[in-house]
Write a protein that holds these residues in place. Sequence first.
Motif, PDB file in Angstrom:
ATOM      1  N   TYR A  18       0.864  -1.173   0.000  1.00  0.00           N
ATOM      2  CA  TYR A  18       0.000   0.000   0.000  1.00  0.00           C
ATOM      3  C   TYR A  18       0.901   1.222   0.000  1.00  0.00           C
ATOM      4  O   TYR A  18       1.942   1.232   0.669  1.00  0.00           O
ATOM      5  N   PRO A  19       0.514   2.281  -0.735  1.00  0.00           N
ATOM      6  CA  PRO A  19       1.418   3.432  -0.890  1.00  0.00           C
ATOM      7  C   PRO A  19       1.768   4.140   0.409  1.00  0.00           C
ATOM      8  O   PRO A  19       2.845   4.737   0.508  1.00  0.00           O
ATOM      9  N   LEU A  20       0.879   4.111   1.413  1.00  0.00           N
ATOM     10  CA  LEU A  20       1.100   4.851   2.652  1.00  0.00           C
ATOM     11  C   LEU A  20       1.202   3.890   3.833  1.00  0.00           C
ATOM     12  O   LEU A  20       0.539   2.840   3.853  1.00  0.00           O
ATOM     13  N   PRO A  21       2.023   4.221   4.842  1.00  0.00           N
ATOM     14  CA  PRO A  21       2.061   3.408   6.056  1.00  0.00           C
ATOM     15  C   PRO A  21       0.676   3.387   6.712  1.00  0.00           C
ATOM     16  O   PRO A  21       0.010   4.421   6.816  1.00  0.00           O
ATOM     17  N   CYS A  22       0.261   2.213   7.143  1.00  0.00           N
ATOM     18  CA  CYS A  22      -1.088   2.093   7.682  1.00  0.00           C
ATOM     19  C   CYS A  22      -1.183   0.904   8.634  1.00  0.00           C
ATOM     20  O   CYS A  22      -0.277   0.064   8.711  1.00  0.00           O
ATOM     21  N   LEU A  23      -2.288   0.866   9.363  1.00  0.00           N
ATOM     22  CA  LEU A  23      -2.633  -0.305  10.148  1.00  0.00           C
ATOM     23  C   LEU A  23      -3.644  -1.097   9.323  1.00  0.00           C
ATOM     24  O   LEU A  23      -4.766  -0.661   9.087  1.00  0.00           O
ATOM     25  N   TYR A  24      -3.224  -2.283   8.893  1.00  0.00           N
ATOM     26  CA  TYR A  24      -4.049  -3.121   8.022  1.00  0.00           C
ATOM     27  C   TYR A  24      -4.827  -4.114   8.881  1.00  0.00           C
ATOM     28  O   TYR A  24      -4.282  -4.733   9.794  1.00  0.00           O
ATOM     29  N   THR A  25      -6.121  -4.286   8.592  1.00  0.00           N
ATOM     30  CA  THR A  25      -6.940  -5.246   9.324  1.00  0.00           C
ATOM     31  C   THR A  25      -7.737  -6.101   8.347  1.00  0.00           C
ATOM     32  O   THR A  25      -8.128  -5.644   7.274  1.00  0.00           O
ATOM     33  N   GLN A  26      -7.962  -7.341   8.737  1.00  0.00           N
ATOM     34  CA  GLN A  26      -8.865  -8.224   8.012  1.00  0.00           C
ATOM     35  C   GLN A  26     -10.135  -8.393   8.833  1.00  0.00           C
ATOM     36  O   GLN A  26     -10.082  -8.558  10.051  1.00  0.00           O
ATOM     37  N   ILE A  27     -11.278  -8.372   8.140  1.00  0.00           N
ATOM     38  CA  ILE A  27     -12.581  -8.350   8.786  1.00  0.00           C
ATOM     39  C   ILE A  27     -13.356  -9.620   8.445  1.00  0.00           C
ATOM     40  O   ILE A  27     -13.415 -10.022   7.275  1.00  0.00           O
ATOM     41  N   GLU A  28     -13.957 -10.231   9.451  1.00  0.00           N
ATOM     42  CA  GLU A  28     -14.869 -11.353   9.235  1.00  0.00           C
ATOM     43  C   GLU A  28     -16.288 -10.817   9.099  1.00  0.00           C
ATOM     44  O   GLU A  28     -16.701  -9.949   9.862  1.00  0.00           O
ATOM     45  N   THR A  29     -17.022 -11.366   8.121  1.00  0.00           N
ATOM     46  CA  THR A  29     -18.400 -10.942   7.898  1.00  0.00           C
ATOM     47  C   THR A  29     -19.339 -12.115   8.149  1.00  0.00           C
ATOM     48  O   THR A  29     -18.929 -13.274   8.227  1.00  0.00           O
ATOM     49  N   GLU A  30     -20.633 -11.807   8.239  1.00  0.00           N
ATOM     50  CA  GLU A  30     -21.615 -12.855   8.458  1.00  0.00           C
ATOM     51  C   GLU A  30     -21.795 -13.717   7.212  1.00  0.00           C
ATOM     52  O   GLU A  30     -22.138 -14.883   7.301  1.00  0.00           O
ATOM     53  N   ASP A  31     -21.584 -13.146   6.059  1.00  0.00           N
ATOM     54  CA  ASP A  31     -21.766 -13.890   4.815  1.00  0.00           C
ATOM     55  C   ASP A  31     -20.422 -14.018   4.124  1.00  0.00           C
ATOM     56  O   ASP A  31     -19.944 -13.097   3.487  1.00  0.00           O
TER      57      ASP A  31
END
Length: 242
Positions: free
Chosen positions: A97-110
């Motif tokens: 990703y072009p900018l420093p960031c905090l990356y998260t993965q999200i669980e969904t209901e579907d």
Amino acid sequence: MVYGVREINVSRSGSGSGSGGEPVNLIDTENGESLMRVQPGVDLVLSNLPPHSPGSGTLYVTTKQVIWVSDLDQTKGFAVDFLSISLHAVSRDPDAYPLPCLYTQIETEDDLHSNDSDSESNNHALDLSTVREMRLIPSDPTQLDSLFQTFCDCAELNPEPNAAAAAAEEEGQQHNWIFSADQMEDDEQPEEEGYIAPNLANSLGHSNGDHDLARTVLELQINDQRFEDAEEVEHDGDGTHH
């Protein structure tokens, strides 16, 4: 709990709606939820879209959830529970990703939707139920490490329900080693005449319904009794051995 990212309407604790103060209607203080961190100057990126709105927003991290409120419209924002965040990591790789960031993965209901682009159009419309990635981009990248640690602390406060139940079950199994004398009497009846049953009230040997270890302990104690009887027989009245 609602899995995935959800859109929110914000009411604040300040004197004027939409300016200053905490998003009080979103923090369940009555059930122990508390504010852990407030981080201004944070951009929000959902999936692979551009930042959600021009400029940045304010990030509120509580013991239960992550709340992002737009600076453009301080009554609108997004939230996600920590139980929905399956992974979080600091990203400084410009190839990722072009900018420093905090990356998260999200669980969904579907989880049947496997391609976010199916719900994205040219005008950047997005179905929140398909969002599986969220990036938080602070205007001050030096805040990333401390923000990451805050996420770690809150994640520890929100273990997965299945993992918590498994840990409780395992702990219960470890303490299920005491059996009573009545249980042992049902399993082991003395066969030899004159046998004196040992006191088993505080013995160890029963684990989850398996009495093999209990029988082993009992047999050892029987052998000890027999050994003592043998010593008495081997001694005559003058103290000599035969």
